[in-house]
Write an enzyme that holds these catalytic residues in place. Structure first.
Site, mmCIF file in Angstrom:
data_model
loop_
_atom_site.group_PDB
_atom_site.id
_atom_site.type_symbol
_atom_site.label_atom_id
_atom_site.label_comp_id
_atom_site.label_asym_id
_atom_site.label_seq_id
_atom_site.Cartn_x
_atom_site.Cartn_y
_atom_site.Cartn_z
ATOM 1 N N ILE A 73 46.727 40.802 38.659
ATOM 2 C CA ILE A 73 46.846 40.935 40.121
ATOM 3 C C ILE A 73 48.091 40.207 40.613
ATOM 4 C CG2 ILE A 73 45.771 40.282 42.334
ATOM 5 C CD1 ILE A 73 43.034 40.850 40.930
ATOM 6 N N LYS A 76 51.123 42.260 40.074
ATOM 7 C CA LYS A 76 51.215 43.398 41.011
ATOM 8 C C LYS A 76 51.649 42.915 42.398
ATOM 9 C CE LYS A 76 47.584 45.799 38.488
ATOM 10 N NZ LYS A 76 46.147 46.093 38.392
ATOM 11 N N VAL A 119 40.962 49.004 42.861
ATOM 12 C CA VAL A 119 39.870 48.104 42.512
ATOM 13 C C VAL A 119 40.200 47.566 41.122
ATOM 14 C CG1 VAL A 119 37.401 47.880 42.127
ATOM 15 C CG2 VAL A 119 38.245 49.503 43.838
ATOM 16 N N GLN A 120 40.374 46.269 41.019
ATOM 17 C CA GLN A 120 40.745 45.682 39.733
ATOM 18 C C GLN A 120 39.557 45.759 38.776
ATOM 19 O OE1 GLN A 120 43.929 44.484 39.054
ATOM 20 N NE2 GLN A 120 43.239 44.282 36.941
ATOM 21 N N ASP A 145 45.764 54.246 41.872
ATOM 22 C CA ASP A 145 45.538 54.114 40.423
ATOM 23 C C ASP A 145 45.249 55.477 39.800
ATOM 24 O OD1 ASP A 145 45.965 51.598 39.436
ATOM 25 O OD2 ASP A 145 43.927 50.866 39.803
ATOM 26 N N GLY A 294 57.758 47.154 27.236
ATOM 27 C CA GLY A 294 57.814 48.612 27.189
ATOM 28 C C GLY A 294 56.972 49.229 28.286
#
Ligand code: NDP
Length: 318
Positions: A73, A76, A119-120, A145, A294
């Site tokens: 999180i 992000k 939603v994680q 997502d 990557g």
């Protein structure tokens, strides 16, 4: 696809005979994602100036307090802040009920200043919560997502321009395109069939006109399947499982794996490796993604791209 030049590093093998044979070209997700984020930042600046102070809004909903989730999180949120996206983090306690989680999602669905909601996962709750139900409560218009059944269904039907593509496969596709290798007509092999990596990767390659084989834990003779791949995408969660000897010479190898293995030479006592045995694979592949550096950074960049894409749609229809 990124417009700027390729971000490749070519290594010369220092073989025991002093050979200067080239080995795999490394596709740097780190460099590509940096460029992509710079482009998004400019686009957001333009939106903000055109629509007097307007900013794309992203909300990350977390249940509980897992260390790994906290780390993802914060990555992000940092990326969003750099681009100018207004990112919020809402953490519900691990005692939250399914009903409470659903209520939070509904209120974000209705909030017009939030254009992307994630939603994680996994949910870290002491209560029984149906993860599928939670994922599908997210409005498909804010599902950056790309995990709701609506977006996954559109992808599986080839409606690529009318859905949010899941971030990891979308990032993999960008990395593949960046090699310049023609996807249409190629033989592609995906290892893994999860909803977040393998299954959508299969769909994306298919609708980019590759002939796709998807392998999983029950697949017989994995080396044989792998040896037929012009393009190989691996998301199995098994450290260094894919060996270089299995690869077709010159293949594009995209490694999604993130695995921690013991390494006494490191202060932490461990290091991160992919699902591909990098040392042997880079002797045979034409292009290869490193781990780290990557697919990981591209996944985060694609979340930002999806959020900006959602905002563009919002502004168009507002
Ligand atoms: P899952 O555990 O959900 O799925 C793994 C898949 O691999 C399953 O389909 C499983 O088959 C298959 N598999 C497992 N073992 C084998 C085997 N021996 N041979 C062939 N197939 C096998 O994992 P995820 O898809 O969520 O993640 C995969 C990897 O990607 C992980 O390392 C994860 O950390 C990483 N990841 C990286 C991201 C990034 O941003 N870089 C984002 C998301 C994930 P079956 O269905 O039969 O069980």
């Amino acid at each position: 696809m990124l417009s700027s030049g390729p971000h490749f590093m070519r290594l010369a093998a220092s073989g025991c005979l002093g050979s200067s044979r080239s080995i795999a070209t490394i596709i740097s997700g780190k460099e590509m994602s940096k460029l992509l984020r710079e482009r998004l930042k400019k686009e957001v600046q333009k939106m903000t100036s055109e629509f007097s102070g307007f900013k794309p809004g992203l909300l990350v909903l977390q249940v509980g307090d897992r260390d790994d989730s906290n780390l993802y999180i914060s990555t992000k949120l940092k990326a969003a802040a750099q681009i100018g996206i207004d990112a919020k983090h809402v953490r519900l306690p691990n005692t939250a009920t399914q009903h409470e989680v659903l209520q939070s999602i509904m209120s974000v669905n209705e909030n017009r200043s939030i254009h992307g909601l994630i939603v994680q996962l996994p949910l870290d709750s002491v209560n029984a919560i149906d993860t599928e139900l939670i994922i599908n409560a997210v409005s498909p218009e804010k599902d950056v997502d790309g995990l709701t059944c609506i977006n996954a269904g559109k992808l599986s039907r080839g409606e690529l321009n009318d859905c949010f593509l899941p971030c990891t496969p979308r990032g993999c596709m960008e990395l593949i395109r960046h090699t310049g290798v023609t996807v249409a007509g190629s033989s592609a092999v995906v290892i893994g069939r999860s909803k977040i990596v393998g299954a959508p990767m299969h769909d994306l390659l298919l609708w980019n006109h590759a002939t796709v084989t998807t392998c999983h834990s029950k697949t017989r003779d994995l080396p044989e399947q792998v040896s037929r791949a012009d393009i190989l995408v691996v998301g199995a969660g098994k450290a260094e499982m894919i060996r270089g000897e299995w690869l077709k010479e010159g293949a594009v190898v995209i490694d999604c794996g993130i695995n921690h293995i013991p390494d006494p030479t490191k202060e932490s006592g461990k290091r991160v490796v992919g699902d591909v045995h990098y040392a042997s694979a880079s002797q045979r592949a034409g292009f290869i993604t490193p781990v780290p550096g990557g697919v990981g950074p591209m996944t985060v960049a694609m979340l930002m791209e999806n959020t900006v894409q959602s905002t563009r749609r919002f502004l168009k229809h507002d």
